[in-house]
Design a protein around this motif. Structure first.
Motif, short mmCIF file in Angstrom:
data_model
loop_
_atom_site.label_atom_id
_atom_site.label_comp_id
_atom_site.label_asym_id
_atom_site.label_seq_id
_atom_site.Cartn_x
_atom_site.Cartn_y
_atom_site.Cartn_z
N GLY A 1 -10.04 9.78 10.76
CA GLY A 1 -11.28 10.25 11.36
C GLY A 1 -11.70 11.62 10.86
N HIS A 2 -12.55 12.25 11.63
CA HIS A 2 -13.07 13.58 11.28
C HIS A 2 -12.07 14.62 11.77
CE1 HIS A 2 -17.12 12.34 9.92
NE2 HIS A 2 -16.88 11.32 10.71
N VAL A 3 -11.31 15.18 10.85
CA VAL A 3 -10.27 16.14 11.19
C VAL A 3 -10.59 17.49 10.56
CG1 VAL A 3 -8.53 14.33 11.39
CG2 VAL A 3 -8.84 15.51 9.20
N ALA B 1 -11.39 14.63 3.55
CA ALA B 1 -12.30 13.55 3.15
C ALA B 1 -11.58 12.21 3.11
CB ALA B 1 -12.90 13.86 1.78
N ALA B 2 -10.34 12.21 2.66
CA ALA B 2 -9.57 10.96 2.62
C ALA B 2 -9.39 10.38 4.02
CB ALA B 2 -8.21 11.21 1.97
N ARG C 1 0.84 -1.19 0.00
CA ARG C 1 0.00 0.00 0.00
C ARG C 1 0.88 1.24 0.00
NH1 ARG C 1 -5.28 0.51 1.65
NH2 ARG C 1 -4.96 2.72 1.21
N ALA C 2 0.51 2.19 -0.84
CA ALA C 2 1.28 3.43 -0.97
C ALA C 2 0.44 4.67 -0.67
CB ALA C 2 1.88 3.53 -2.37
N GLU D 1 -10.57 5.97 7.34
CA GLU D 1 -10.82 5.52 8.71
C GLU D 1 -12.08 4.67 8.78
OE1 GLU D 1 -10.01 6.13 12.88
OE2 GLU D 1 -10.00 4.66 11.58
N ALA D 2 -13.12 5.11 8.09
CA ALA D 2 -14.38 4.36 8.10
C ALA D 2 -14.20 2.96 7.50
CB ALA D 2 -15.44 5.13 7.32
N ALA D 3 -13.22 2.83 6.59
CA ALA D 3 -12.95 1.53 5.98
C ALA D 3 -11.98 0.69 6.80
CB ALA D 3 -12.37 1.74 4.58
N GLY D 4 -11.54 1.22 7.95
CA GLY D 4 -10.60 0.48 8.78
C GLY D 4 -9.18 0.53 8.28
N GLU D 5 -8.87 1.52 7.43
CA GLU D 5 -7.53 1.66 6.85
C GLU D 5 -7.06 3.10 6.99
OE1 GLU D 5 -7.58 0.26 2.84
OE2 GLU D 5 -8.75 -1.52 3.33
#
Length: 255
Positions: free
Chosen positions: A115-117, A204-205, A53-54, A210-214
């Motif tokens: 997360g929400h930043v 947004a990224a 992963r990059a 984070e929501a995807a656990g990554e």
């Protein structure tokens, strides 16, 4: 019930063989979470073969594109190290099916972000920014696809080129840029076209990964999304981006 592994294998095999496949959801009825599950499984097959992963690529970062596609949020895909095209070097046209290029700005992170930043928190995680190009390539026959199709197909992401890394403390909210093919300007735009400010794409990224656990990791690259429409590519071309106050980047598309 969808067959996640079967569909992931179909798309992964198509990408490896640079061949077209039929749409997996021609009516666009598949839940987006299922499409992302297929994307994740497809990328996991790549990782199992040794890729790493990059980072993350963002898509549909234009408000007009969101409206056109009938969605209220950006989409995203996963970057792996085998997708990187070294700046100034060549890649083979035979790697792709329907390649196009779009100019972007890229971030590289110096610490994890999730997360929400806020925009300020996102900026504090950035090591550097750079002019960049993304090669996008749909594997679907006749270049026809629905939104779930695109997401499952890694948001069409196939390659990326990153130019020299620059100081992120300098204002990059509205930098003029041009994309050229063989020295001829084909697109003119600004980084402000990316959600009004590229940092919003990074925010947004952080939320979506984070929501995807990554969650986003230190050292990862985040491609902020296209600043102009994409251009179709042909064998033998040299594609480049020049970004105000930053630098230039480019690559050769070998025959």
């Amino acid at each position: 019930m969808i067959q996640v592994d079967e569909l992931a294998e179909r798309l992964d095999s198509a990408a490896r063989a640079s061949r077209e496949v039929t749409q997996i959801d021609p009516e666009g009825k598949m839940p987006l979470e299922d499409a992302y599950a297929i994307q994740r499984a497809s990328i996991q097959r790549r990782i199992s073969r040794g890729a790493r992963r990059a980072g993350v690529k963002m898509g549909f970062t234009s408000r007009a594109k969101m409206v056109q596609m009938g969605i209220g949020d950006v989409i995203w895909g996963r970057l792996t190290d085998d997708m990187l095209i070294e700046e100034g070097m060549a890649t083979s046209f035979a790697r792709f099916v329907h390649p196009r290029a779009e100019p972007e700005i890229a971030f590289v992170l110096k610490k994890p972000l999730s997360g929400h930043v806020t925009a300020a928190e996102a900026l504090a995680s950035v090591e550097a920014v750079a002019p960049a190009l993304e090669v996008i390539d749909s594997r679907y026959q006749d270049f026809k696809f629905t939104l779930p199709d695109v997401i499952a197909d890694n948001a069409s992401s196939s390659g990326f080129v990153v130019g020299p890394w620059c100081n992120p403390r300098d204002d990059f909210s509205n930098l003029g840029l041009t994309m050229s093919i063989d020295g001829r300007v084909v697109q003119v735009g600004s980084t402000a076209a990316i959600l009004g400010h590229p940092l919003r794409s990074l925010v947004a990224a952080a939320r979506l990964s984070e929501a995807a656990g990554e969650p986003l990791q230190a050292g990862w690259v985040v491609m902020a999304g296209g600043a102009t429409p994409a251009e179709w590519l042909k064998p033998g071309q040299y594609i480049s981006i020049e970004m105000e106050r930053l630098s230039v980047a480019g690559f050769h598309m070998q025959a």
